[in-house]
Write a protein that holds these residues in place. Structure first.
Motif, short mmCIF file in Angstrom:
data_model
loop_
_atom_site.label_atom_id
_atom_site.label_comp_id
_atom_site.label_asym_id
_atom_site.label_seq_id
_atom_site.Cartn_x
_atom_site.Cartn_y
_atom_site.Cartn_z
N LEU A 73 0.84 -1.20 0.00
CA LEU A 73 0.00 0.00 0.00
C LEU A 73 0.87 1.25 0.00
O LEU A 73 0.58 2.22 -0.71
CB LEU A 73 -0.92 0.00 1.22
CG LEU A 73 -1.86 1.20 1.34
CD1 LEU A 73 -2.78 1.31 0.14
CD2 LEU A 73 -2.67 1.12 2.64
N GLY A 74 1.94 1.22 0.78
CA GLY A 74 2.84 2.36 0.81
C GLY A 74 3.44 2.65 -0.55
O GLY A 74 3.49 3.81 -1.00
N ASP A 75 3.87 1.60 -1.24
CA ASP A 75 4.46 1.78 -2.57
C ASP A 75 3.42 2.34 -3.55
O ASP A 75 3.74 3.20 -4.38
CB ASP A 75 4.99 0.45 -3.09
CG ASP A 75 6.23 -0.02 -2.35
OD1 ASP A 75 6.86 0.80 -1.65
OD2 ASP A 75 6.56 -1.22 -2.46
N ALA A 76 2.19 1.82 -3.45
CA ALA A 76 1.14 2.24 -4.37
C ALA A 76 0.76 3.70 -4.15
O ALA A 76 0.54 4.44 -5.11
CB ALA A 76 -0.07 1.34 -4.23
N ILE A 77 0.67 4.12 -2.90
CA ILE A 77 0.34 5.51 -2.59
C ILE A 77 1.48 6.44 -3.00
O ILE A 77 1.26 7.51 -3.58
CB ILE A 77 0.00 5.68 -1.11
CG1 ILE A 77 -1.31 4.96 -0.78
CG2 ILE A 77 -0.10 7.16 -0.72
CD1 ILE A 77 -1.67 4.95 0.69
N GLU A 78 2.71 6.03 -2.72
CA GLU A 78 3.87 6.85 -3.08
C GLU A 78 3.93 7.09 -4.58
O GLU A 78 4.33 8.17 -5.03
CB GLU A 78 5.15 6.16 -2.61
CG GLU A 78 6.40 6.99 -2.86
CD GLU A 78 7.66 6.30 -2.35
OE1 GLU A 78 8.66 7.01 -2.11
OE2 GLU A 78 7.65 5.06 -2.20
N ASP B 241 4.28 9.09 5.92
CA ASP B 241 5.15 10.05 5.23
C ASP B 241 4.71 10.35 3.81
O ASP B 241 5.20 11.31 3.20
CB ASP B 241 6.59 9.53 5.22
CG ASP B 241 7.23 9.54 6.59
OD1 ASP B 241 6.68 10.20 7.49
OD2 ASP B 241 8.27 8.88 6.77
N HIS B 242 3.78 9.57 3.27
CA HIS B 242 3.32 9.81 1.91
C HIS B 242 2.21 10.86 1.85
O HIS B 242 1.84 11.29 0.75
CB HIS B 242 2.82 8.51 1.28
CG HIS B 242 3.85 7.42 1.23
ND1 HIS B 242 5.14 7.64 0.80
CD2 HIS B 242 3.79 6.11 1.57
CE1 HIS B 242 5.83 6.52 0.86
NE2 HIS B 242 5.04 5.58 1.33
#
Length: 243
Positions: free
Chosen positions: A108-113, A141-142
């Motif tokens: 999810l973090g990668d996708a939002i970033e 942080d995103h």
């Protein structure tokens, strides 16, 4: 409704993601799955608050809490309107929970970033709660900022002034934004304002929430439905932006 084995659904009338420059996410039951057991704890804390405030037993407090929720949208709004409680005390009490069940979600973090433009959280909870949860998920942080219930002057979604205050505070053009939200009725006003809308539903039935809160509703104000937010961003949004 999503069919068995289906994770995403896009309506024929759906607004796409071309031209989107602001990505807006609800927090609770949207950015984390129900097995993180965040919302059940908050819900129990709200019941306990009502018990302590009125001297009620658990069942009576629970019934009163649900009455408040259906009449006012949130228990907090009811208690502020009828008993003039301190909203900050309520929020601190309700969100004093154990975060150990929240797992880091790298996908999810990668996708939002990877999303181009601004990312914001729009929640009926508190800023502190949103930051604590997003930090545990590894996605805080995103995000540029959190617009919480206090920033909305304690007017909750799905009330129109909540969204209007959000748009004004952050200078968001609704026609160039998309909202990801887990409750279908909370997407009516955003759609009317011009936002693209994505309804995020649980993969399996959440026993701690009411049925209407987790239905994969097909309606004119819902452009997309998914039970896998990270997968939706990677499988549906990213390819659309690259096209």
């Amino acid at each position: 409704m999503l069919l068995p084995g289906e994770s995403h659904l896009t309506a024929a009338h759906a607004r796409g993601f071309d031209g989107i420059d602001t990505w807006i996410f609800d927090l609770d039951n949207t950015l984390y799955p129900h097995d993180a057991r965040v919302w059940p704890q908050v819900d129990e804390r709200i019941t306990l608050y009502v018990m302590n405030l009125f001297g009620l037993d658990g069942l009576s407090a629970r019934a009163l809490q649900k009455y408040f929720y259906h009449r006012y949208g949130t228990t907090l709004r009811a208690l502020m309107a009828e008993w003039q409680i301190d909203p900050y005390d309520f929020l601190d009490f309700a969100h004093d929970i154990d975060h150990s069940g929240i797992a880091l979600n790298a996908a999810l973090g990668d996708a939002i970033e990877a999303l181009p433009g601004r990312k914001l959280i729009l929640t009926n909870g508190s800023r502190r709660h949103a930051e604590n949860v997003a930090r545990k998920l590894g996605i805080l942080d995103h995000f540029e900022d959190v617009f919480d219930i206090a920033a909305a002057d304690f007017v909750p979604k799905p009330e129109r002034p909540a969204y209007e205050r959000f748009l004004d505070r952050h200078g968001v053009d609704p026609t160039r934004s998309v909202l990801f939200e887990d409750i279908a009725k909370n997407l009516v006003v955003p759609h009317d304002l011009g936002m693209a809308t994505v309804l995020v539903v649980p993969r399996t039935i959440d026993p701690f929430r009411e049925a209407f809160e987790q239905e994969a509703v097909k309606a004119p104000h819902i452009d997309h439905i998914t039970n896998d937010l990270a997968g939706f961003l990677a499988d549906r949004v990213s390819p659309a932006l690259a096209a």
